[in-house]
Design a protein around this motif. Structure first.
Motif, mmCIF file in Angstrom:
data_model
loop_
_atom_site.group_PDB
_atom_site.id
_atom_site.type_symbol
_atom_site.label_atom_id
_atom_site.label_comp_id
_atom_site.label_asym_id
_atom_site.label_seq_id
_atom_site.Cartn_x
_atom_site.Cartn_y
_atom_site.Cartn_z
ATOM 1 N N UNK A 46 0.799 -1.228 0.000
ATOM 2 C CA UNK A 46 0.000 0.000 0.000
ATOM 3 C C UNK A 46 0.833 1.281 0.000
ATOM 4 N N UNK A 47 2.137 1.132 0.056
ATOM 5 C CA UNK A 47 3.059 2.270 0.042
ATOM 6 C C UNK A 47 4.331 1.787 -0.659
ATOM 7 N N UNK A 48 5.461 2.386 -0.338
ATOM 8 C CA UNK A 48 6.752 1.935 -0.867
ATOM 9 C C UNK A 48 7.648 1.621 0.321
ATOM 10 N N UNK A 71 -2.960 4.565 2.021
ATOM 11 C CA UNK A 71 -3.624 4.670 3.323
ATOM 12 C C UNK A 71 -2.643 4.885 4.475
ATOM 13 N N UNK A 72 -1.361 4.828 4.209
ATOM 14 C CA UNK A 72 -0.341 5.027 5.237
ATOM 15 C C UNK A 72 -0.027 6.507 5.456
ATOM 16 N N UNK A 73 -0.584 7.383 4.647
ATOM 17 C CA UNK A 73 -0.366 8.826 4.835
ATOM 18 C C UNK A 73 -1.079 9.275 6.111
ATOM 19 N N UNK A 74 -0.441 10.188 6.845
ATOM 20 C CA UNK A 74 -1.023 10.670 8.101
ATOM 21 C C UNK A 74 -1.210 12.179 8.139
ATOM 22 N N UNK A 80 1.826 17.010 -1.365
ATOM 23 C CA UNK A 80 2.976 16.873 -0.464
ATOM 24 C C UNK A 80 3.430 15.415 -0.405
ATOM 25 N N UNK A 81 4.725 15.227 -0.209
ATOM 26 C CA UNK A 81 5.270 13.902 0.040
ATOM 27 C C UNK A 81 5.219 13.605 1.522
#
Length: 163
Positions: A46-48, A71-74, A80-81
């Motif tokens: 779900x991310x890298x 979904x791991x973004x907070x 934005x990164x």
């Protein structure tokens, strides 16, 4: 050190490295966050999930880049990164692994057109904060947050003013 995407065969070792790196910041073996830290399969899907390996292929550290839609973004906003769970094996600390992994993520974000990069960190993670400061991050207190009543996270940002 070489940095590459984690492979399926790496996932258990990455989980072990991440848990060991965060051990001093968790509430012991029953802390529910440990399962989240060890969920390398989800992070890879779900991310890298990136790893830094030595000349013998030993995993020295890891970081998760959270691209748009992950979904791991907070704490990131559109455009934005963001990265999470920067972890260096305790025996590899002091060798520049964390800084190299962070620089790698910054390069990936820049290549994706994300000139602003954000992250969250516990106040106690002072070694990581020193790395972030060297790389141009500054505090972003308006995005500080608490995922639960016992955890307060500090936000950091790297943008054109801090490059």
């Amino acid at each position: 050190m070489r940095i590459r995407l984690a492979e399926d065969a790496d996932l258990k070792v990455v989980a072990d490295v991440t848990e060991a790196a965060y051990a001093e910041f968790t509430r012991g073996p029953d802390d529910p966050y440990i399962a989240h830290l060890r969920d390398t399969a989800s992070r890879a899907a779900e991310a890298e999930l990136w790893v830094g390996v030595d000349e013998d292929g030993v995993i020295l550290g890891t970081v998760t880049r959270c691209p748009t839609g992950s979904p791991w973004r907070e704490v990131s906003e559109p455009g934005e990164g963001e990265f999470r769970m920067l972890a260096v094996a305790p025996e590899a600390r002091g060798r520049g692994v964390g800084e190299a992994l962070t620089r790698h993520v910054l390069d990936l974000c820049a290549a994706a057109g994300e000139d602003v990069v954000v992250l969250s960190s516990l106040a106690e993670m002072s070694a990581a904060h020193r790395v972030y400061g060297r790389l141009g991050f500054r505090r972003l207190p308006e995005r500080d947050w608490s995922p639960n009543p016992h955890v307060d996270l500090m936000a950091f940002i790297r943008d054109g003013r801090t490059s």
